[in-house]
Design a protein around this motif. Structure first.
Motif, PDB file in Angstrom:
ATOM      1  N   ASP A  98      55.627  85.340  49.275  1.00 44.81           N
ATOM      2  CA  ASP A  98      55.425  85.504  47.949  1.00 44.81           C
ATOM      3  C   ASP A  98      56.130  84.179  47.041  1.00 44.81           C
ATOM      4  OD1 ASP A  98      53.502  87.863  48.013  1.00 44.81           O
ATOM      5  OD2 ASP A  98      55.167  88.717  48.650  1.00 44.81           O
ATOM      6  N   VAL A  99      56.065  82.990  47.738  1.00 41.85           N
ATOM      7  CA  VAL A  99      56.812  81.982  47.235  1.00 41.85           C
ATOM      8  C   VAL A  99      55.620  80.925  46.518  1.00 41.85           C
ATOM      9  CG1 VAL A  99      58.516  80.128  47.432  1.00 41.85           C
ATOM     10  CG2 VAL A  99      58.717  82.276  48.697  1.00 41.85           C
ATOM     11  N   ASP A 100      55.862  80.592  45.256  1.00 44.09           N
ATOM     12  CA  ASP A 100      54.902  79.595  44.756  1.00 44.09           C
ATOM     13  C   ASP A 100      55.266  78.209  45.102  1.00 44.09           C
ATOM     14  OD1 ASP A 100      53.056  78.568  43.195  1.00 44.09           O
ATOM     15  OD2 ASP A 100      53.820  79.493  41.283  1.00 44.09           O
ATOM     16  N   PHE A 101      54.451  77.391  45.606  1.00 44.37           N
ATOM     17  CA  PHE A 101      54.683  75.982  45.830  1.00 44.37           C
ATOM     18  C   PHE A 101      53.614  75.069  45.001  1.00 44.37           C
ATOM     19  CE2 PHE A 101      56.350  78.164  49.537  1.00 44.37           C
ATOM     20  CZ  PHE A 101      57.608  77.435  49.935  1.00 44.37           C
ATOM     21  N   THR A 102      52.775  75.854  44.017  1.00 38.42           N
ATOM     22  CA  THR A 102      51.736  75.110  43.160  1.00 38.42           C
ATOM     23  C   THR A 102      52.283  73.801  42.558  1.00 38.42           C
ATOM     24  OG1 THR A 102      50.924  77.474  42.899  1.00 38.42           O
ATOM     25  CG2 THR A 102      50.412  75.429  41.449  1.00 38.42           C
ATOM     26  N   ASP A 103      51.462  73.080  42.798  1.00 38.66           N
ATOM     27  CA  ASP A 103      51.541  71.589  42.080  1.00 38.66           C
ATOM     28  C   ASP A 103      52.783  70.769  42.355  1.00 38.66           C
ATOM     29  OD1 ASP A 103      49.282  71.500  40.570  1.00 38.66           O
ATOM     30  OD2 ASP A 103      50.335  72.756  39.011  1.00 38.66           O
ATOM     31  N   GLY A 104      53.425  71.285  43.699  1.00 39.53           N
ATOM     32  CA  GLY A 104      54.827  70.617  44.112  1.00 39.53           C
ATOM     33  C   GLY A 104      54.500  69.430  45.113  1.00 39.53           C
ATOM     34  N   ASP A 105      55.454  68.468  45.249  1.00 37.11           N
ATOM     35  CA  ASP A 105      55.110  67.509  46.493  1.00 37.11           C
ATOM     36  C   ASP A 105      56.290  67.723  47.546  1.00 37.11           C
ATOM     37  OD1 ASP A 105      55.238  65.165  47.533  1.00 37.11           O
ATOM     38  OD2 ASP A 105      55.637  63.911  46.108  1.00 37.11           O
ATOM     39  N   PHE A 106      55.842  68.122  48.493  1.00 37.81           N
ATOM     40  CA  PHE A 106      56.718  68.325  49.708  1.00 37.81           C
ATOM     41  C   PHE A 106      56.283  67.562  50.930  1.00 37.81           C
ATOM     42  CE2 PHE A 106      56.007  71.904  47.022  1.00 37.81           C
ATOM     43  CZ  PHE A 106      57.378  72.181  46.554  1.00 37.81           C
ATOM     44  N   LYS A 107      56.116  66.299  50.553  1.00 38.53           N
ATOM     45  CA  LYS A 107      55.738  65.471  51.670  1.00 38.53           C
ATOM     46  C   LYS A 107      56.427  65.390  52.693  1.00 38.53           C
ATOM     47  CE  LYS A 107      54.207  60.614  52.286  1.00 38.53           C
ATOM     48  NZ  LYS A 107      53.633  59.389  51.868  1.00 38.53           N
ATOM     49  N   GLN A 108      56.350  65.480  54.057  1.00 37.58           N
ATOM     50  CA  GLN A 108      57.241  65.241  55.096  1.00 37.58           C
ATOM     51  C   GLN A 108      58.207  66.505  55.324  1.00 37.58           C
ATOM     52  OE1 GLN A 108      59.166  61.418  54.454  1.00 37.58           O
ATOM     53  NE2 GLN A 108      57.768  60.491  55.891  1.00 37.58           N
ATOM     54  N   ALA A 109      57.745  67.471  54.479  1.00 39.23           N
ATOM     55  CA  ALA A 109      58.849  68.709  54.574  1.00 39.23           C
ATOM     56  C   ALA A 109      58.869  69.423  56.156  1.00 39.23           C
ATOM     57  CB  ALA A 109      58.252  69.970  53.566  1.00 39.23           C
ATOM     58  N   ASN A 110      59.643  69.975  56.464  1.00 35.86           N
ATOM     59  CA  ASN A 110      59.821  70.742  57.650  1.00 35.86           C
ATOM     60  C   ASN A 110      59.839  72.378  57.345  1.00 35.86           C
ATOM     61  OD1 ASN A 110      60.262  72.179  60.030  1.00 35.86           O
ATOM     62  ND2 ASN A 110      61.585  70.594  60.774  1.00 35.86           N
TER      63      ASN A 110
END
Length: 198
Positions: A127-139
């Motif tokens: 139940d975590v909100d990642f909307t509209d984020g930039d998580f390029k190359q995330a692990n």
């Protein structure tokens, strides 16, 4: 009750501190270790954590308003209900700013943040909100994302290997080069209304 009497702490170790619902402001922690501490419900306002390690700490419902992080690691920590958008993140991050390992981040928000190369490994991230984020190359490997929201999110080259319950709409998220385990690929296709048969 005040346990922080200095403005800046360097290579200090804080162990088994219990400091609940307190206000902590304008402090700098560099290369410090926090082990087995409980800061639930407290506020760290306009603080800085530089190359710090949190191990087996409870930081549930903590506010990080205006606080900066640089190469800080949370391992085996409880981080429930944190609004990470209140922290002070640089517009361009050259290094990984935070990493979470074997921690619980349920009910948090990373809405609209640019945190490329973010690490959330082997965590419960429900139940975590990642909307509209930039998580390029995330692990994001080996983590559970039950109920989490990915919408208009940049996940290019992100690693979801062995992650669970990733319900990501491939039509409104950027996924070029992202890695998924085979069983998660089936979930991605389900958003297209495709029926897979043996």
């Amino acid at each position: 009750m005040t346990i922080f009497s200095e403005d800046q702490y360097y290579t200090q170790q804080f162990k088994q501190l219990v400091y609940l619902e307190q206000n902590i402001s304008n402090l700098i922690f560099e290369e410090c270790l926090f082990e087995g501490c409980d800061f639930s419900g407290s506020s760290f306002e306009n603080c800085s954590f530089i190359e710090c390690d949190f191990s087996r700490c409870n930081l549930s419902l903590v506010s990080f308003k205006g606080t900066r992080f640089s190469e800080t690691v949370f391992k085996d920590c409880k981080l429930l209900g944190i609004d990470w958008t209140r922290a002070n993140w640089p517009s361009i991050a050259l290094d990984a700013l935070v990493a979470f390992e074997k921690s619980v981040l349920n009910d948090g928000s990373f809405f609209g943040l640019t945190l490329q190369r973010l690490k959330i490994k082997a965590c419960r991230c429900m139940d975590v909100d990642f909307t509209d984020g930039d998580f390029k190359q995330a692990n994001f490997s080996d983590s559970d994302f039950s109920g989490s929201t990915f919408s208009r999110t940049n996940l290019e080259q992100a690693d979801f290997s062995e992650a669970q319950n990733c319900h990501i709409n491939i039509t409104n998220n950027q996924l070029k080069g992202a890695k998924f385990s085979a069983h998660q690929a089936v979930n991605l296709l389900s958003n297209l209304g495709i029926e897979l048969v043996d």
